[in-house]
Design a protein around this motif. Structure first.
Motif, mmCIF file in Angstrom:
data_model
loop_
_atom_site.group_PDB
_atom_site.id
_atom_site.type_symbol
_atom_site.label_atom_id
_atom_site.label_comp_id
_atom_site.label_asym_id
_atom_site.label_seq_id
_atom_site.Cartn_x
_atom_site.Cartn_y
_atom_site.Cartn_z
ATOM 1 N N ARG A 179 -48.014 13.312 -34.337
ATOM 2 C CA ARG A 179 -47.594 12.284 -34.724
ATOM 3 C C ARG A 179 -46.695 11.251 -33.707
ATOM 4 O O ARG A 179 -46.576 10.184 -33.808
ATOM 5 N N GLU A 180 -45.803 12.160 -32.790
ATOM 6 C CA GLU A 180 -45.077 11.608 -31.988
ATOM 7 C C GLU A 180 -46.042 10.814 -30.995
ATOM 8 O O GLU A 180 -45.632 9.476 -30.755
ATOM 9 N N ALA A 181 -46.911 11.490 -30.712
ATOM 10 C CA ALA A 181 -47.812 10.626 -29.742
ATOM 11 C C ALA A 181 -48.470 9.442 -30.223
ATOM 12 O O ALA A 181 -48.779 8.541 -29.568
ATOM 13 N N LEU A 182 -48.873 9.488 -31.637
ATOM 14 C CA LEU A 182 -49.429 8.382 -32.281
ATOM 15 C C LEU A 182 -48.798 7.236 -32.135
ATOM 16 O O LEU A 182 -49.078 6.078 -32.317
ATOM 17 N N LYS A 183 -47.380 7.431 -32.477
ATOM 18 C CA LYS A 183 -46.402 6.343 -32.537
ATOM 19 C C LYS A 183 -46.330 5.723 -31.049
ATOM 20 O O LYS A 183 -46.137 4.290 -30.932
ATOM 21 N N VAL A 184 -46.380 6.304 -29.963
ATOM 22 C CA VAL A 184 -46.558 5.862 -28.532
ATOM 23 C C VAL A 184 -47.656 5.015 -28.540
ATOM 24 O O VAL A 184 -47.612 3.736 -28.157
ATOM 25 N N LEU A 185 -48.748 5.413 -29.098
ATOM 26 C CA LEU A 185 -50.107 4.649 -28.736
ATOM 27 C C LEU A 185 -50.020 3.507 -29.558
ATOM 28 O O LEU A 185 -50.743 2.427 -29.431
ATOM 29 N N ALA A 186 -49.310 3.549 -30.859
ATOM 30 C CA ALA A 186 -49.253 2.428 -31.820
ATOM 31 C C ALA A 186 -48.439 1.390 -31.005
ATOM 32 O O ALA A 186 -48.823 0.191 -30.939
ATOM 33 N N ALA A 187 -47.270 1.819 -30.157
ATOM 34 C CA ALA A 187 -46.435 0.671 -29.889
ATOM 35 C C ALA A 187 -47.240 0.304 -28.316
ATOM 36 O O ALA A 187 -46.907 -0.994 -28.242
ATOM 37 N N GLU A 188 -48.445 1.011 -28.061
ATOM 38 C CA GLU A 188 -49.217 0.252 -27.081
ATOM 39 C C GLU A 188 -50.265 -0.602 -27.483
ATOM 40 O O GLU A 188 -50.962 -1.301 -26.636
ATOM 41 N N GLY A 189 -50.558 -0.648 -28.804
ATOM 42 C CA GLY A 189 -51.533 -1.299 -29.523
ATOM 43 C C GLY A 189 -52.860 -0.591 -29.649
ATOM 44 O O GLY A 189 -53.800 -1.273 -29.909
ATOM 45 N N LEU A 190 -53.005 0.777 -29.334
ATOM 46 C CA LEU A 190 -53.946 1.365 -29.104
ATOM 47 C C LEU A 190 -54.252 1.967 -30.497
ATOM 48 O O LEU A 190 -55.481 2.178 -30.957
ATOM 49 N N ILE A 191 -53.260 2.328 -31.271
ATOM 50 C CA ILE A 191 -53.485 2.509 -32.585
ATOM 51 C C ILE A 191 -52.607 1.920 -33.329
ATOM 52 O O ILE A 191 -51.846 1.145 -33.337
ATOM 53 N N GLU A 192 -53.375 1.964 -34.947
ATOM 54 C CA GLU A 192 -52.607 1.153 -35.946
ATOM 55 C C GLU A 192 -52.317 2.186 -37.117
ATOM 56 O O GLU A 192 -52.818 3.134 -37.315
ATOM 57 N N ILE A 193 -51.028 2.281 -37.559
ATOM 58 C CA ILE A 193 -50.437 3.067 -38.464
ATOM 59 C C ILE A 193 -50.201 2.364 -39.760
ATOM 60 O O ILE A 193 -49.448 1.283 -39.744
ATOM 61 N N SER A 194 -50.649 2.755 -40.889
ATOM 62 C CA SER A 194 -50.475 2.335 -42.008
ATOM 63 C C SER A 194 -49.806 3.359 -43.055
ATOM 64 O O SER A 194 -50.137 4.630 -42.965
ATOM 65 N N PRO A 195 -48.694 3.052 -43.697
ATOM 66 C CA PRO A 195 -48.138 3.968 -44.705
ATOM 67 C C PRO A 195 -48.958 4.563 -45.480
ATOM 68 O O PRO A 195 -48.679 5.647 -46.082
ATOM 69 N N ASN A 196 -49.997 3.702 -46.010
ATOM 70 C CA ASN A 196 -50.682 4.423 -47.079
ATOM 71 C C ASN A 196 -52.114 4.886 -46.505
ATOM 72 O O ASN A 196 -52.893 5.589 -47.249
ATOM 73 N N ARG A 197 -52.694 4.375 -45.215
ATOM 74 C CA ARG A 197 -54.114 5.016 -44.963
ATOM 75 C C ARG A 197 -53.989 5.620 -43.951
ATOM 76 O O ARG A 197 -54.988 6.180 -43.203
ATOM 77 N N GLY A 198 -52.786 5.917 -43.396
ATOM 78 C CA GLY A 198 -52.714 6.749 -41.894
ATOM 79 C C GLY A 198 -52.977 5.856 -40.677
ATOM 80 O O GLY A 198 -52.844 4.655 -40.664
ATOM 81 N N ALA A 199 -53.360 6.697 -39.665
ATOM 82 C CA ALA A 199 -53.710 6.193 -38.343
ATOM 83 C C ALA A 199 -55.045 5.871 -38.288
ATOM 84 O O ALA A 199 -56.272 6.600 -38.496
ATOM 85 N N SER A 200 -55.374 4.770 -37.499
ATOM 86 C CA SER A 200 -56.862 4.477 -36.961
ATOM 87 C C SER A 200 -56.516 3.791 -35.670
ATOM 88 O O SER A 200 -55.752 3.336 -35.126
ATOM 89 N N VAL A 201 -57.762 3.930 -34.993
ATOM 90 C CA VAL A 201 -58.275 3.271 -33.531
ATOM 91 C C VAL A 201 -58.114 1.804 -33.730
ATOM 92 O O VAL A 201 -58.795 1.234 -34.448
ATOM 93 N N SER A 202 -57.241 1.106 -32.834
ATOM 94 C CA SER A 202 -57.301 -0.286 -33.110
ATOM 95 C C SER A 202 -58.561 -0.944 -32.508
ATOM 96 O O SER A 202 -59.284 -0.383 -31.766
ATOM 97 N N LYS A 203 -59.049 -2.085 -33.166
ATOM 98 C CA LYS A 203 -60.361 -2.907 -33.053
ATOM 99 C C LYS A 203 -60.201 -4.172 -32.861
ATOM 100 O O LYS A 203 -59.359 -5.003 -33.742
#
Length: 239
Positions: free
Chosen positions: A63-87
């Motif tokens: 989860r810490e790594a996913l936050k880093v990738l979210a900051a880079e715009g590679l991952i989107e994290i939603s409180p209700n839907r979890g994480a997904s790869v950005s498109k």
């Protein structure tokens, strides 16, 4: 025509469990590679349990790594839907490649003013290694050396502000830049363009190198648009 031997599923990384040392950076690097090489394709919802099993880690470092990738715009994290790869939308893709083409061109101009002979020799060695990967149809190996060449040109510009913007924008495009080589003709044309880049660097011809780099990036954009939503490595992790 696409080369049937360039199926992304054939290049899925086989990774050992992540060592505890430097765990955070290692997990980020592995996940970024999964995204770039299409193992985790754009729009894919991430299954935390299966990613943890694949990487041999607990959910906290994941989860810490996913936050880093979210900051880079590679991952989107939603409180209700979890994480997904950005498109990216098509409009965003066009705009981002257009911006990147300008950043690459400016890097080339400055690099021709400031690059050393030793740095050019390093780029030439990477080019030779890239050709060896092409001969073996090793897209992952080819791509890593290709990106190293572009990175070294950008670094040779010796402009920290440009470097920061370049790295940020390029991270969002890496998966698409990787996919642009699924077309065999495009892959071979890119190699010819890299040979022209070396000639321009040797001649310290900034205007020529800028033109080559701009066209090189826009050709990648066009290749990605032609490929469209071609399925990538679906089923490699948690399908």
């Amino acid at each position: 025509m696409q080369n049937p031997n360039l199926n992304p599923s054939a290049i899925s990384p086989e990774l050992p469990p992540v060592p505890r040392q430097q765990l955070h950076d290692t997990v980020v690097d592995h996940l970024r590679r999964f995204i770039v090489e299409g193992v985790l394709e754009a729009g894919r919802k991430l299954n935390e349990r299966e990613l943890c099993e694949t990487l041999g880690i607990s959910r906290t470092p994941l989860r810490e790594a996913l936050k880093v990738l979210a900051a880079e715009g590679l991952i989107e994290i939603s409180p209700n839907r979890g994480a997904s790869v950005s498109k990216m939308s098509e409009a965003e893709l066009r705009e981002t490649f257009e911006l990147m083409s300008g950043l690459e061109a400016f890097s080339g101009e400055l690099a021709c003013e400031r690059i050393t002979a030793a740095e050019i020799a390093e780029i030439r060695a990477l080019h030779d290694a890239m050709l060896a990967c092409r001969a073996q149809n090793d897209l992952a190996g080819y791509y890593s050396r290709n990106q190293a060449i572009h990175d070294k040109i950008n670094e040779a510009a010796r402009n920290p502000a440009l470097r920061q913007i370049y790295v940020t924008v390029n991270r969002r495009l890496q998966a698409l830049r990787f996919r642009s080589n699924f077309e065999t003709a495009k892959w071979d044309r890119a190699i010819h363009e890299h040979e022209e880049m070396l000639e321009a660097l040797d001649a310290r011809d900034g205007k020529r190198l800028a033109t080559i780099l701009r066209q090189h990036l826009l050709a990648k954009r066009d290749a990605v648009l032609r490929i469209g939503d071609t399925p990538s490595a679906q089923g490699q992790i948690g399908n």
